[in-house]
Design a protein around this motif. Structure first.
Motif, PDB file in Angstrom:
ATOM      1  N   ARG A  33      49.062 -38.391 -12.968  1.00 24.91           N
ATOM      2  CA  ARG A  33      48.395 -37.095 -13.092  1.00 24.91           C
ATOM      3  C   ARG A  33      47.786 -36.658 -11.760  1.00 24.91           C
ATOM      4  NH1 ARG A  33      43.182 -35.661 -13.469  1.00 24.91           N
ATOM      5  NH2 ARG A  33      42.511 -37.821 -13.716  1.00 24.91           N
ATOM      6  N   ILE A  34      47.108 -37.558 -11.102  1.00 27.05           N
ATOM      7  CA  ILE A  34      46.422 -37.220  -9.857  1.00 27.05           C
ATOM      8  C   ILE A  34      47.422 -36.910  -8.749  1.00 27.05           C
ATOM      9  CG2 ILE A  34      44.883 -38.118  -8.073  1.00 27.05           C
ATOM     10  CD1 ILE A  34      43.588 -39.783 -10.419  1.00 27.05           C
ATOM     11  N   ARG A  38      45.332 -31.985  -5.298  1.00 26.77           N
ATOM     12  CA  ARG A  38      45.491 -31.429  -3.955  1.00 26.77           C
ATOM     13  C   ARG A  38      45.676 -32.577  -2.979  1.00 26.77           C
ATOM     14  NH1 ARG A  38      44.186 -26.126  -3.365  1.00 26.77           N
ATOM     15  NH2 ARG A  38      43.709 -26.487  -1.182  1.00 26.77           N
ATOM     16  N   ARG A  39      46.445 -32.325  -1.925  1.00 31.90           N
ATOM     17  CA  ARG A  39      46.823 -33.379  -0.994  1.00 31.90           C
ATOM     18  C   ARG A  39      46.244 -33.102   0.386  1.00 31.90           C
ATOM     19  NH1 ARG A  39      52.547 -33.279  -1.927  1.00 31.90           N
ATOM     20  NH2 ARG A  39      52.623 -31.889  -0.173  1.00 31.90           N
ATOM     21  N   ALA A  40      45.783 -34.174   1.032  1.00 31.40           N
ATOM     22  CA  ALA A  40      45.357 -34.101   2.431  1.00 31.40           C
ATOM     23  C   ALA A  40      45.918 -35.341   3.108  1.00 31.40           C
ATOM     24  CB  ALA A  40      43.840 -34.066   2.537  1.00 31.40           C
ATOM     25  N   GLY A  41      46.546 -35.157   4.253  1.00 25.04           N
ATOM     26  CA  GLY A  41      47.199 -36.293   4.886  1.00 25.04           C
ATOM     27  C   GLY A  41      46.779 -36.508   6.311  1.00 25.04           C
ATOM     28  N   VAL A 101      47.641 -40.701   2.802  1.00 24.64           N
ATOM     29  CA  VAL A 101      47.607 -39.413   2.131  1.00 24.64           C
ATOM     30  C   VAL A 101      46.619 -39.547   0.985  1.00 24.64           C
ATOM     31  CG1 VAL A 101      48.931 -37.718   0.822  1.00 24.64           C
ATOM     32  CG2 VAL A 101      50.004 -38.931   2.719  1.00 24.64           C
ATOM     33  N   VAL A 102      45.717 -38.581   0.879  1.00 27.05           N
ATOM     34  CA  VAL A 102      44.699 -38.608  -0.169  1.00 27.05           C
ATOM     35  C   VAL A 102      45.023 -37.514  -1.178  1.00 27.05           C
ATOM     36  CG1 VAL A 102      42.244 -38.283  -0.676  1.00 27.05           C
ATOM     37  CG2 VAL A 102      42.941 -39.541   1.366  1.00 27.05           C
ATOM     38  N   HIS A 103      45.174 -37.905  -2.436  1.00 25.82           N
ATOM     39  CA  HIS A 103      45.419 -36.980  -3.535  1.00 25.82           C
ATOM     40  C   HIS A 103      44.118 -36.859  -4.317  1.00 25.82           C
ATOM     41  CE1 HIS A 103      49.839 -37.217  -3.070  1.00 25.82           C
ATOM     42  NE2 HIS A 103      49.578 -38.457  -2.705  1.00 25.82           N
ATOM     43  N   ARG A 104      43.647 -35.611  -4.526  1.00 28.23           N
ATOM     44  CA  ARG A 104      42.362 -35.380  -5.182  1.00 28.23           C
ATOM     45  C   ARG A 104      42.586 -34.454  -6.373  1.00 28.23           C
ATOM     46  NH1 ARG A 104      37.083 -35.213  -2.683  1.00 28.23           N
ATOM     47  NH2 ARG A 104      38.179 -35.724  -0.768  1.00 28.23           N
ATOM     48  N   VAL A 135      43.307 -40.647  -5.327  1.00 31.43           N
ATOM     49  CA  VAL A 135      44.287 -41.703  -5.097  1.00 31.43           C
ATOM     50  C   VAL A 135      44.615 -41.690  -3.613  1.00 31.43           C
ATOM     51  CG1 VAL A 135      46.648 -42.487  -5.515  1.00 31.43           C
ATOM     52  CG2 VAL A 135      45.261 -41.674  -7.413  1.00 31.43           C
ATOM     53  N   ILE A 136      44.501 -42.851  -2.974  1.00 29.49           N
ATOM     54  CA  ILE A 136      44.816 -42.983  -1.563  1.00 29.49           C
ATOM     55  C   ILE A 136      46.142 -43.726  -1.450  1.00 29.49           C
ATOM     56  CG2 ILE A 136      44.100 -43.919   0.661  1.00 29.49           C
ATOM     57  CD1 ILE A 136      41.204 -43.752  -0.384  1.00 29.49           C
TER      58      ILE A 136
END
Length: 108
Positions: free
Chosen positions: A16-17, A22-25, A30-33, A81-82
């Motif tokens: 789900r996450i 939203r993704r930031a890399g 890569v961090v999924h929030r 999720v990292i």
């Protein structure tokens, strides 16, 4: 180690996450929030075999967990999720922290 309330352990939550968040890399991860399902910040780690052998993967997971534990008081309640990238396996703790901490501070 993170408290049990701050860990994501179910595969459905990871999916789900990663799919809806939203993704930031950066060069190391890569961090999924995504929107939280609990009243506290929860974290999960994805470290694939591309990062290295089992010893390296576990070291990266321990380092990521420690970075998150240190930054936990400044992070709002959200599910994160990292996903470690292959460069994370070669990075030392200070480099990993410098690459991850700014990604954790970003707001969704």
């Amino acid at each position: 180690m993170l408290a049990k309330a701050n860990r994501i352990v179910h595969g459905g939550d990871f999916r789900r996450i990663v799919r809806t968040g939203r993704r930031a890399g950066g060069p190391l991860a890569v961090v999924h929030r995504a929107q939280p399902e609990a009243a506290v910040a929860r974290f999960g780690f994805i470290v694939s075999k591309q990062v290295g052998n089992a010893v390296v993967r576990n070291r990266v997971k321990r380092r990521l967990s420690e970075i998150v534990r240190e930054e936990l008081p400044t992070i709002e309640a959200t599910d994160i999720v990292i996903r470690a990238l292959p460069a994370a396996g070669k990075a030392d703790f200070a480099t990993l922290k410098a690459g991850i901490a700014p990604l954790l501070e970003q707001r969704s």
